[in-house]
Scaffold this motif. Structure first.
Motif, PDB file in Angstrom:
ATOM      1  N   HIS A  51      12.466   9.437   4.519  1.00 11.62           N
ATOM      2  CA  HIS A  51      11.104   8.832   4.365  1.00 11.62           C
ATOM      3  C   HIS A  51      10.974   7.866   3.238  1.00 11.62           C
ATOM      4  CE1 HIS A  51       6.952   8.869   5.181  1.00 11.62           C
ATOM      5  NE2 HIS A  51       6.690   9.217   4.021  1.00 11.62           N
ATOM      6  N   THR A  52      11.769   8.008   2.190  1.00 16.93           N
ATOM      7  CA  THR A  52      11.394   7.285   1.008  1.00 16.93           C
ATOM      8  C   THR A  52      12.811   6.083   1.138  1.00 16.93           C
ATOM      9  OG1 THR A  52      12.509   8.707  -0.460  1.00 16.93           O
ATOM     10  CG2 THR A  52       9.934   8.595  -0.034  1.00 16.93           C
ATOM     11  N   PHE A  53      13.708   5.972   2.097  1.00 19.49           N
ATOM     12  CA  PHE A  53      14.784   5.156   2.091  1.00 19.49           C
ATOM     13  C   PHE A  53      15.735   5.377   0.655  1.00 19.49           C
ATOM     14  CE2 PHE A  53      11.275   3.413   4.495  1.00 19.49           C
ATOM     15  CZ  PHE A  53      11.776   3.177   5.729  1.00 19.49           C
ATOM     16  N   THR A  76       5.507  -2.628   8.096  1.00 19.98           N
ATOM     17  CA  THR A  76       5.362  -1.040   7.854  1.00 19.98           C
ATOM     18  C   THR A  76       6.547  -0.261   7.764  1.00 19.98           C
ATOM     19  OG1 THR A  76       5.213  -0.625  10.471  1.00 19.98           O
ATOM     20  CG2 THR A  76       3.167  -0.964   9.330  1.00 19.98           C
ATOM     21  N   TRP A  77       6.552   0.465   6.639  1.00 19.15           N
ATOM     22  CA  TRP A  77       7.892   1.375   6.288  1.00 19.15           C
ATOM     23  C   TRP A  77       7.283   2.674   6.601  1.00 19.15           C
ATOM     24  CZ3 TRP A  77       8.338  -1.277   0.929  1.00 19.15           C
ATOM     25  CH2 TRP A  77       8.924  -2.608   0.968  1.00 19.15           C
ATOM     26  N   ALA A  78       8.390   3.335   7.483  1.00 14.69           N
ATOM     27  CA  ALA A  78       7.823   4.827   7.659  1.00 14.69           C
ATOM     28  C   ALA A  78       6.428   5.127   7.978  1.00 14.69           C
ATOM     29  CB  ALA A  78       8.632   5.544   6.522  1.00 14.69           C
ATOM     30  N   SER A  79       5.702   4.349   8.895  1.00 18.43           N
ATOM     31  CA  SER A  79       4.446   4.377   9.061  1.00 18.43           C
ATOM     32  C   SER A  79       3.857   5.493  10.019  1.00 18.43           C
ATOM     33  CB  SER A  79       3.788   3.158   9.440  1.00 18.43           C
ATOM     34  OG  SER A  79       2.163   3.209   9.600  1.00 18.43           O
ATOM     35  N   VAL A  80       2.819   6.097   9.644  1.00 13.91           N
ATOM     36  CA  VAL A  80       2.140   7.172  10.624  1.00 13.91           C
ATOM     37  C   VAL A  80       1.698   6.051  11.648  1.00 13.91           C
ATOM     38  CG1 VAL A  80       1.806   8.622   8.793  1.00 13.91           C
ATOM     39  CG2 VAL A  80      -0.152   6.835   9.534  1.00 13.91           C
ATOM     40  N   ILE A 113       2.154  -4.867   3.324  1.00 11.97           N
ATOM     41  CA  ILE A 113       3.031  -3.918   3.703  1.00 11.97           C
ATOM     42  C   ILE A 113       2.453  -2.518   3.402  1.00 11.97           C
ATOM     43  CG2 ILE A 113       5.580  -3.063   3.120  1.00 11.97           C
ATOM     44  CD1 ILE A 113       6.329  -5.870   2.389  1.00 11.97           C
ATOM     45  N   GLY A 114       2.973  -1.564   4.119  1.00  9.85           N
ATOM     46  CA  GLY A 114       2.399  -0.412   4.022  1.00  9.85           C
ATOM     47  C   GLY A 114       3.503   0.945   4.128  1.00  9.85           C
ATOM     48  N   HIS A 115       3.679   1.895   3.292  1.00  9.29           N
ATOM     49  CA  HIS A 115       4.454   2.827   3.534  1.00  9.29           C
ATOM     50  C   HIS A 115       3.781   4.096   3.823  1.00  9.29           C
ATOM     51  CE1 HIS A 115       6.689   6.388   1.711  1.00  9.29           C
ATOM     52  NE2 HIS A 115       7.561   5.717   2.675  1.00  9.29           N
ATOM     53  N   SER A 116       4.295   4.846   5.071  1.00  8.70           N
ATOM     54  CA  SER A 116       3.758   6.302   5.242  1.00  8.70           C
ATOM     55  C   SER A 116       2.343   5.899   5.791  1.00  8.70           C
ATOM     56  CB  SER A 116       3.914   7.207   4.002  1.00  8.70           C
ATOM     57  OG  SER A 116       3.713   8.566   4.678  1.00  8.70           O
ATOM     58  N   ARG A 117       1.257   6.750   4.754  1.00  9.11           N
ATOM     59  CA  ARG A 117      -0.195   6.513   5.247  1.00  9.11           C
ATOM     60  C   ARG A 117      -0.456   5.370   5.041  1.00  9.11           C
ATOM     61  NH1 ARG A 117      -4.528  11.180   2.985  1.00  9.11           N
ATOM     62  NH2 ARG A 117      -5.672   9.669   1.743  1.00  9.11           N
ATOM     63  N   CYS A 156       0.975  -1.139   0.047  1.00 11.46           N
ATOM     64  CA  CYS A 156       0.166  -0.003  -0.008  1.00 11.46           C
ATOM     65  C   CYS A 156       0.891   1.216  -0.160  1.00 11.46           C
ATOM     66  CB  CYS A 156      -0.947   0.138   1.237  1.00 11.46           C
ATOM     67  SG  CYS A 156      -1.791  -1.341   1.491  1.00 11.46           S
ATOM     68  N   HIS A 157       0.826   2.125  -0.783  1.00  8.29           N
ATOM     69  CA  HIS A 157       1.466   3.091  -1.094  1.00  8.29           C
ATOM     70  C   HIS A 157       0.954   4.190  -0.299  1.00  8.29           C
ATOM     71  CE1 HIS A 157      -1.519   5.779  -3.087  1.00  8.29           C
ATOM     72  NE2 HIS A 157      -1.511   4.580  -4.158  1.00  8.29           N
ATOM     73  N   GLY A 158       1.842   5.500  -0.122  1.00  9.18           N
ATOM     74  CA  GLY A 158       1.359   6.450   0.913  1.00  9.18           C
ATOM     75  C   GLY A 158       0.592   7.668   0.065  1.00  9.18           C
ATOM     76  N   PHE A 159       0.444   8.752   0.838  1.00  9.42           N
ATOM     77  CA  PHE A 159      -0.301  10.108   0.418  1.00  9.42           C
ATOM     78  C   PHE A 159       0.625  10.450  -0.537  1.00  9.42           C
ATOM     79  CE2 PHE A 159      -1.186  14.559   1.363  1.00  9.42           C
ATOM     80  CZ  PHE A 159      -2.619  14.588   0.899  1.00  9.42           C
ATOM     81  N   LYS A 160      -0.063  11.001  -1.773  1.00  8.66           N
ATOM     82  CA  LYS A 160       0.532  11.692  -2.936  1.00  8.66           C
ATOM     83  C   LYS A 160       1.477  10.563  -3.646  1.00  8.66           C
ATOM     84  CE  LYS A 160       1.862  15.432  -0.645  1.00  8.66           C
ATOM     85  NZ  LYS A 160       2.148  16.832  -0.535  1.00  8.66           N
ATOM     86  N   GLY A 161       1.067   9.305  -3.362  1.00  9.50           N
ATOM     87  CA  GLY A 161       1.847   8.239  -4.101  1.00  9.50           C
ATOM     88  C   GLY A 161       1.035   7.490  -4.827  1.00  9.50           C
ATOM     89  N   PHE A 162       1.695   6.542  -5.773  1.00 14.23           N
ATOM     90  CA  PHE A 162       1.174   5.832  -6.618  1.00 14.23           C
ATOM     91  C   PHE A 162       2.053   4.598  -7.045  1.00 14.23           C
ATOM     92  CE2 PHE A 162       2.968   9.534  -8.343  1.00 14.23           C
ATOM     93  CZ  PHE A 162       3.971   9.139  -9.346  1.00 14.23           C
ATOM     94  N   LYS A 163       1.490   3.536  -7.468  1.00 10.13           N
ATOM     95  CA  LYS A 163       1.793   2.259  -7.594  1.00 10.13           C
ATOM     96  C   LYS A 163       3.288   2.361  -8.216  1.00 10.13           C
ATOM     97  CE  LYS A 163      -0.298   0.331 -11.489  1.00 10.13           C
ATOM     98  NZ  LYS A 163       0.691   0.350 -12.680  1.00 10.13           N
TER      99      LYS A 163
END
Length: 278
Positions: free
Chosen positions: A247-249, A145-149, A121-125, A35-42
């Motif tokens: 934040h994006t490694f 979770t990667w850099a999760s809120v 797996i989820g990144h950020s939001r 799952c991508h984060g805010f202002k993200g896409f696959k």
């Protein structure tokens, strides 16, 4: 093997664009949903390289764009539908993730996947969505979770709620694309209506599945304190802070090399070792 830009639709609502990658063999493979984060896409940045990394390590890797993330079939890497972006909310993203899970669970055999070995797996939001999903759905066995809120309420902390309600819209500036991106007040209304369902703390405290929390020490978007808080809520989780990672490694968009950033490679090796050991 890969299925790119596969479309999931629910009752003629906005499409969910999905990529599925794996190395074909006679062996059933563990499956991973990302799952991508805010202002993200696959297809953001180095996500395709990450998908290849997991596929080459023996996984079926599934990544998707949330239906209301603002991208379109004609522009999969651009925020071309700002109206859809403005009408997004956490409930929609939860439902999107469930639809993707339903699809891979019901079609595991043709994807050479093991439906009894699914990780989210989820990144950020997207990390917040992944935590909620892992707690809500028994078909998910593991969580990373990667850099999760750690709290969705943070999202509204810098917004004048009265002005937002009065105007019906607030604009969020995207420094990368130079766009003013709208958020309609329905976003906050949906959060208030579903506050209990969207409570990350409750989900984290109730979770009894293997959980790996990874965060960069130099994350300027989501403080490393979020990772520490998540771990405090669930001491059975495994926590690792990656020194100097952002934040994006190390990833960025566009990403113009086939080599993974050092911090992303560390992230992936740690994630796959965790999955192999659990």
């Amino acid at each position: 093997m890969q299925k790119r830009n596969f479309i999931l639709n629910e009752n003629n609502k906005k499409p969910i664009f999905v990529d599925i990658r794996f190395v074909s063999s006679t062996k059933s493979k563990p499956m991973v949903i990302f799952c991508h984060g805010f202002k993200g896409f696959k297809d953001w940045g180095h996500f395709n390289l990450i998908a290849d990394y997991f596929a080459n390590a023996g996984f079926v890797f599934v990544k998707f764009s949330f239906s209301h993330n603002g991208t379109t079939a004609a522009h999969l890497c651009d925020f071309d539908d700002l109206k859809a972006f403005g009408h997004n909310n956490f409930s929609i993203e939860l439902n999107d993730a469930k639809l993707v899970l339903d699809y891979i669970y019901n079609n595991a055999n043709q994807l050479e996947g093991d439906k009894n070995n699914i990780t989210i797996i989820g990144h950020s939001r997207g990390g917040g969505i992944a935590i909620l999903m892992a707690n809500l759905d028994s078909r998910i066995q593991k969580l990373i979770t990667w850099a999760s809120v750690c709290d969705f309420n943070y999202f509204f902390s810098n917004i004048d709620l009265n002005k937002w309600k009065s105007n019906g819209i607030v604009n969020i500036y995207n420094a990368r694309t130079k766009q003013e991106m709208p958020l309609y007040y329905q976003f906050y209304e949906d959060y208030l209506r579903n506050k209990e369902l969207l409570n990350i703390q409750n989900a984290a405290e109730n979770l009894s599945k293997p959980w790996l929390i990874l965060h960069g020490s130099n994350d300027q978007a989501v403080s490393v304190d979020a990772a520490l808080q998540l771990h405090e809520w669930n001491l059975n989780s495994t926590l690792e802070i990656i020194n100097d990672a952002d934040h994006t490694f190390g990833g960025k968009h566009p990403y113009d090399t086939t080599l993974l950033p050092e911090h992303t490679e560390h992230l992936l090796k740690t994630s796959i070792l965790f999955l192999d050991n659990n």
